[in-house]
Design an enzyme around this catalytic site. Structure first.
Site, PDB file in Angstrom:
ATOM      1  N   ASP A  35       0.745  -1.176  -0.046  1.00  0.00           N
ATOM      2  CA  ASP A  35      -0.016   0.112   0.065  1.00  0.00           C
ATOM      3  C   ASP A  35       0.943   1.138   0.091  1.00  0.00           C
ATOM      4  O   ASP A  35       1.979   1.262   0.646  1.00  0.00           O
ATOM      5  CB  ASP A  35      -0.859   0.025   1.319  1.00  0.00           C
ATOM      6  CG  ASP A  35      -2.007   1.106   1.275  1.00  0.00           C
ATOM      7  OD1 ASP A  35      -1.769   2.077   1.120  1.00  0.00           O
ATOM      8  OD2 ASP A  35      -3.170   0.423   1.192  1.00  0.00           O
ATOM      9  N   ILE A  36       0.615   2.361  -0.821  1.00  0.00           N
ATOM     10  CA  ILE A  36       1.228   3.501  -0.774  1.00  0.00           C
ATOM     11  C   ILE A  36       1.064   4.403   0.467  1.00  0.00           C
ATOM     12  O   ILE A  36       1.862   5.380   0.664  1.00  0.00           O
ATOM     13  CB  ILE A  36       1.192   4.220  -2.013  1.00  0.00           C
ATOM     14  CG1 ILE A  36      -0.067   4.827  -2.289  1.00  0.00           C
ATOM     15  CG2 ILE A  36       1.781   3.276  -3.381  1.00  0.00           C
ATOM     16  CD1 ILE A  36      -0.366   5.656  -3.554  1.00  0.00           C
ATOM     17  N   ASN A  92     -12.789  -2.813   2.614  1.00  0.00           N
ATOM     18  CA  ASN A  92     -13.825  -1.723   2.769  1.00  0.00           C
ATOM     19  C   ASN A  92     -14.603  -1.939   1.721  1.00  0.00           C
ATOM     20  O   ASN A  92     -14.292  -1.949   0.676  1.00  0.00           O
ATOM     21  CB  ASN A  92     -13.019  -0.417   2.790  1.00  0.00           C
ATOM     22  CG  ASN A  92     -11.982  -0.359   4.143  1.00  0.00           C
ATOM     23  OD1 ASN A  92     -12.378  -0.736   5.197  1.00  0.00           O
ATOM     24  ND2 ASN A  92     -10.880  -0.037   3.913  1.00  0.00           N
ATOM     25  N   GLY A  98     -15.092   3.535   3.950  1.00  0.00           N
ATOM     26  CA  GLY A  98     -13.505   4.016   3.463  1.00  0.00           C
ATOM     27  C   GLY A  98     -12.999   3.309   2.178  1.00  0.00           C
ATOM     28  O   GLY A  98     -11.856   3.619   1.904  1.00  0.00           O
ATOM     29  N   GLN A  99     -13.831   2.959   1.395  1.00  0.00           N
ATOM     30  CA  GLN A  99     -13.293   2.407  -0.054  1.00  0.00           C
ATOM     31  C   GLN A  99     -13.276   3.567  -0.902  1.00  0.00           C
ATOM     32  O   GLN A  99     -14.007   4.135  -0.952  1.00  0.00           O
ATOM     33  CB  GLN A  99     -14.353   1.449  -0.624  1.00  0.00           C
ATOM     34  CG  GLN A  99     -13.751   0.670  -1.714  1.00  0.00           C
ATOM     35  CD  GLN A  99     -14.737  -0.341  -2.444  1.00  0.00           C
ATOM     36  OE1 GLN A  99     -15.915  -0.575  -1.949  1.00  0.00           O
ATOM     37  NE2 GLN A  99     -14.234  -1.127  -3.504  1.00  0.00           N
ATOM     38  N   HIS A 105     -10.666  -5.189  -3.066  1.00  0.00           N
ATOM     39  CA  HIS A 105      -9.367  -5.566  -2.428  1.00  0.00           C
ATOM     40  C   HIS A 105      -9.322  -5.847  -0.928  1.00  0.00           C
ATOM     41  O   HIS A 105     -10.119  -5.203  -0.237  1.00  0.00           O
ATOM     42  CB  HIS A 105      -8.370  -4.341  -2.958  1.00  0.00           C
ATOM     43  CG  HIS A 105      -8.543  -3.162  -2.405  1.00  0.00           C
ATOM     44  ND1 HIS A 105      -9.834  -2.172  -2.802  1.00  0.00           N
ATOM     45  CD2 HIS A 105      -8.168  -2.249  -1.374  1.00  0.00           C
ATOM     46  CE1 HIS A 105      -9.970  -1.252  -2.197  1.00  0.00           C
ATOM     47  NE2 HIS A 105      -9.159  -1.345  -1.244  1.00  0.00           N
ATOM     48  N   HIS A 107      -6.951  -5.708   2.372  1.00  0.00           N
ATOM     49  CA  HIS A 107      -5.945  -5.031   2.992  1.00  0.00           C
ATOM     50  C   HIS A 107      -5.317  -6.141   3.934  1.00  0.00           C
ATOM     51  O   HIS A 107      -6.276  -6.522   4.927  1.00  0.00           O
ATOM     52  CB  HIS A 107      -6.271  -3.628   3.812  1.00  0.00           C
ATOM     53  CG  HIS A 107      -6.762  -2.686   3.138  1.00  0.00           C
ATOM     54  ND1 HIS A 107      -6.099  -1.507   2.762  1.00  0.00           N
ATOM     55  CD2 HIS A 107      -7.905  -2.532   2.535  1.00  0.00           C
ATOM     56  CE1 HIS A 107      -6.785  -0.694   2.155  1.00  0.00           C
ATOM     57  NE2 HIS A 107      -7.936  -1.032   1.961  1.00  0.00           N
TER      58      HIS A 107
END
Length: 119
Positions: A35-36, A92, A98-99, A105, A107
Site C-alpha cells: 500500500d502506498i 472496505n 472507506g473504500q 481488494h 488489506h
C-alpha cells in the site's frame, strides 16, 4: 461489465502493468502489492486480477476468486512473517466504509498491535 478490466480503474491499470506497484506476490488470479499509504508496518493490498466493484460483488459473482484473495492474503502474511504474531484482513465496501478504489481488494495489515474495535 463485472470481471472485465475498467479503463478508469487504478487497480486494473496495476494488473495490466500500466501503473507501477511494489508487487510482493502474483498468481494467475491475484496481485498483491504494498500500500502506498501504509497503516501498519506491513500493509499489503491483495486484489483479484478481474474487476469487481467491491467485496460483496466479488463474493456473489465469483466466490472461488474471493476465496483466492483470502487464501493469498494468508500466504502473503506468512511470507511477510506477520502470521505468527497475528494480522488483520480488511475489506472496505462502499465509500462510507472507506473504500476509495472501487475494485475489490483486501488489506492485509500486520507488524503492530491492532486494537479492537477498529476505526
Amino acid at each position: 461489465m463485472a470481471g472485465e478490466p475498467q479503463a478508469d480503474c487504478l487497480f486494473c491499470k496495476i494488473v495490466a502493468g500500466e501503473v507501477p506497484a511494489t508487487v510482493v506476490r502474483e498468481t494467475e488470479t491475484i496481485v498483491a502489492f504494498r500500500d502506498i499509504n501504509p497503516q501498519a508496518p506491513t500493509h499489503i493490498l491483495v486484489i483479484p486480477k478481474a474487476h469487481y466493484r467491491d467485496a460483496a460483488t466479488l463474493a456473489a459473482a465469483a466466490p472461488q476468486l474471493a476465496a483466492d484473495v483470502l487464501r493469498e492474503a494468508g500466504e502473503v502474511a506468512g511470507e511477510e512473517k506477520v502470521d505468527g504474531a497475528g494480522y488483520r484482513i480488511v475489506f472496505n465496501t462502499g465509500a462510507g466504509a472507506g473504500q476509495t478504489v472501487f475494485h475489490a481488494h483486501a488489506h492485509m495489515l500486520g507488524g503492530r498491535g491492532l486494537e479492537w474495535p477498529p476505526g
